[in-house]
Design an enzyme around this catalytic site. Structure first.
Site, PDB file in Angstrom:
ATOM      1  N   LYS A 101       0.846  -1.121   0.018  1.00 11.56           N
ATOM      2  CA  LYS A 101      -0.116  -0.005   0.027  1.00 11.56           C
ATOM      3  C   LYS A 101       0.912   1.256   0.088  1.00 11.56           C
ATOM      4  CE  LYS A 101      -3.909   1.872   2.990  1.00 11.56           C
ATOM      5  NZ  LYS A 101      -5.000   1.616   4.062  1.00 11.56           N
ATOM      6  N   SER A 176      -9.681   1.523   3.000  1.00 11.18           N
ATOM      7  CA  SER A 176      -8.811   2.070   2.388  1.00 11.18           C
ATOM      8  C   SER A 176      -7.876   1.347   1.462  1.00 11.18           C
ATOM      9  CB  SER A 176      -8.183   3.528   2.926  1.00 11.18           C
ATOM     10  OG  SER A 176      -7.166   2.903   4.077  1.00 11.18           O
ATOM     11  N   SER A 200      -9.482  -1.127   7.087  1.00  6.71           N
ATOM     12  CA  SER A 200      -8.957  -0.922   5.910  1.00  6.71           C
ATOM     13  C   SER A 200      -8.172  -2.237   5.295  1.00  6.71           C
ATOM     14  CB  SER A 200      -8.090   0.335   5.785  1.00  6.71           C
ATOM     15  OG  SER A 200      -8.902   1.471   5.565  1.00  6.71           O
TER      16      SER A 200
HETATM   17  N1  GLN Z   1     -13.083   3.510   7.101  1.00  4.90           N
HETATM   18  C1  GLN Z   1     -12.329   3.962   8.211  1.00  4.90           C
HETATM   19  C2  GLN Z   1     -11.686   5.383   8.209  1.00  4.90           C
HETATM   20  O1  GLN Z   1     -12.207   5.766   7.135  1.00  4.90           O
HETATM   21  C3  GLN Z   1     -11.074   2.937   8.138  1.00  4.90           C
HETATM   22  C4  GLN Z   1      -9.839   3.365   7.758  1.00  4.90           C
HETATM   23  C5  GLN Z   1      -8.424   2.665   7.694  1.00  4.90           C
HETATM   24  O2  GLN Z   1      -8.684   1.517   8.284  1.00  4.90           O
HETATM   25  N2  GLN Z   1      -7.411   3.127   7.218  1.00  4.90           N
HETATM   26  O3  GLN Z   1     -11.486   5.807   9.014  1.00  4.90           O
END
Ligand code: GLN
Length: 527
Positions: A101, A176, A200
């Site tokens: 990532k 994400s 994410s």
């Molecule tokens: N959907 C969550 C957020 O927007 C998780 C994001 C993540 O795990 N990086 O904060």
């Protein structure tokens, strides 16, 4: 020596192997790393225009590295004889192409974090987990797309454009770490690392029919992971099989002096994992994770997938029952208060002075900050910064931030209590399957609510895995990126089922994941 090169289609058996088998075949020179890496880039050439899973990749360099791996194996075998070739002297993933990532640093390669703010940032060092992957012999082939700074559920909040779902371009791959999941599901990488602050890794794995492991907080070093919410950020594998998840976890885990919150945690014993028995296990389903709000209520397919999974566990001797954990109803607001507070502090470093984007035509220092940050950050990131500053402000610190901290402690305690009685906790990974673009992410509250099932583990620091299942036409592990059409209609979208375990309980959750993968595979093939 490899007798002769494979044509592209005869590589298929190798590409469907798990990482352990594939690496062994490369070491035994049944296939070359170069062939595998070239094939992966062929997939990238064919799909990437529609998918946009990557923000950067480097074919020539990766092929060069693959050749070096093949050469290393050749020399090793020449010196030690072929019978020695499979011993542990060669790194376990030698020659296997893996993606990371974009918020995981890799020296000399861009790390944009999906943001204009870091569009031109090239880090001089690598994240510890990435270094460990390289030491394990993996060929890192590219950086995957993501919601800006990890904030989102769909990878639509990337400054560089959205990633599409590999089975349906109208849909999102989750977020994400949507780029990592889409890349693996479309065979544009054989495995990937994502990062999970509030879900994410798990949620995109669920949407794309893959395994996604969020490790125990601290078991993977955060050094070189660009901070979003430091008390929850964790890197974790997104893979096509539970074995691959275990193998990657074993490689990246470990204490690191560069991250004071990292700890030495036990590695997964693959043999113990293979021999996991479901009999006598006690598994709880937290009632509150079956609820929802507004547009986000558990969908029929997901409810169906969960109940078939539950029945499978029962048929195999586990006791499965609902468990009441009332404090989990507060998990979403608590997560968004705390993660935004931490984000607003972490993101204050992007000021146009030290590194990253700097706005032009600046008159004074104040303007430098405001213009740089207004132009450099996207809408969702700004929303989190505002929310974070609000809850940390002197008027609201006590009644919002402190309260959320207390609620977090209660959530942790609720899990500690639950794990006195249960070996595992079970829930859907996401209340819904992959939505269409814009469907969820256009409305922040809907997007936040959809994190209902994943944020509790993040707040508690416990490990959790998403396991791919399909409820239709028969329960079975979902073929990664499979293009499964039912009577010519829209594709059957994967469903992710989440298993949570106590801190350092990776062996348990991976064992259960493997048990399901193994047993249901047989059943589905027979069906
Ligand atoms: N959907 C969550 C957020 O927007 C998780 C994001 C993540 O795990 N990086 O904060």
């Amino acid at each position: 020596m490899t007798s002769k090169p494979h044509c592209s289609s005869s590589l298929s058996p190798f590409l469907s192997m798990n990482l352990v088998e594939l690496a062994r075949n490369i070491r035994e020179q049944k296939v070359t790393s170069e062939e595998i890496v070239r094939k992966v880039f062929q997939n990238i050439d064919e799909n990437e225009y529609n998918l946009h899973a990557y923000l950067a990749f480097w074919k020539d360099e990766a092929v060069e590295k693959a050749r070096a791996c093949d050469e290393r194996i050749r020399l090793f075998r020449e010196k030690n004889g072929t019978s020695e070739a499979d011993n542990t002297a060669l790194p376990p993933l030698l020659g296997v192409p893996v993606a990371i990532k974009d918020n995981l640093l890799y020296a000399g390669k861009p790390a944009t974090c999906g943001s204009k703010m870091l569009e031109n940032y090239i880090p001089p060092f690598a994240a510890t987990c990435v270094e460990k992957l390289e030491e394990a012999g993996a060929v890192i082939i590219g950086k995957t797309n993501m919601d800006e700074f990890g904030m989102g559920v769909s990878t639509e909040h990337s400054y560089f454009g959205a990633t599409s779902h590999p089975m349906d371009p109208k849909r999102v791959p989750g977020g994400s770490s949507g780029g990592s999941a889409a890349a693996v599901a479309a065979n544009e990488a054989l495995a990937a690392l994502g990062t999970d602050t509030g879900g994410s890794v798990r949620q995109p794995a669920a949407f794309c029919g893959l395994y996604g492991l969020r490790p125990t907080y601290g078991s993977v070093s955060r050094h070189g992971l660009v901070a979003f919410a430091s008390s929850m950020d964790q890197a974790g594998p997104i893979t096509r099989s539970s074995i691959d998840a275990a193998v990657l976890y074993n490689i990246v885990t470990g204490a690191d002096e560069k991250d004071q919150t990292s700890v030495l945690s036990p590695k997964i014993d693959l043999e113990v994992m293979e021999n996991y028995r479901m009999e006598g296990k006690r598994i709880g389903i937290p009632k509150q994770l079956l609820a929802g709000e507004g547009k986000i209520t558990i969908s029929e397919e997901v409810a169906n997938g969960l109940s078939v999974f539950r029945d499978f566990l029962r048929e195999n001797g586990a006791v499965v029952e609902e468990v009441d954990m009332p404090v989990l109803s507060y998990a979403v607001p608590v997560y968004y208060i705390l993660s935004s507070a931490e984000a607003s502090s972490n993101l204050s470093r992007y000021d146009g002075i030290r590194y990253g984007f700097r706005a032009e035509g600046i008159e004074d220092l104040r303007e430098l900050y405001t213009k740089t940050r207004s132009e450099g950050f996207g809408l969702e990131v700004k929303r989190r910064i505002l929310l974070g500053n609000y809850v940390l402000s002197s008027e609201h610190f006590e009644d919002i931030y402190r309260k959320a901290e207390k609620a977090r402690n209660l959530i942790r305690k609720a899990f500690d209590d639950a794990f006195e009685r249960y070996d595992l906790l079970l829930s859907p990974t996401s209340p819904v399957t992959a939505p269409e673009k814009g469907e969820i992410s256009d409305d922040p509250l809907t997007a936040y609510t959809s994190d209902l099932c994943t944020v509790p583990a993040s707040l508690s620091g416990i490990p959790a895995i998403s396991i791919p299942v399909k409820s239709c036409p028969a329960l079975r592990p979902c073929a990664a990126g499979g293009n499964d059409e039912v009577s010519g209609n829209s594709p059957v979208l994967p469903i992710g089922i989440q298993l949570m375990g106590p801190r350092f309980g990776e062996q348990e959750i991976l064992g259960a994941a493997r048990f399901f993968e193994k047993h249901v595979k047989g059943g589905a093939e027979d069906a």
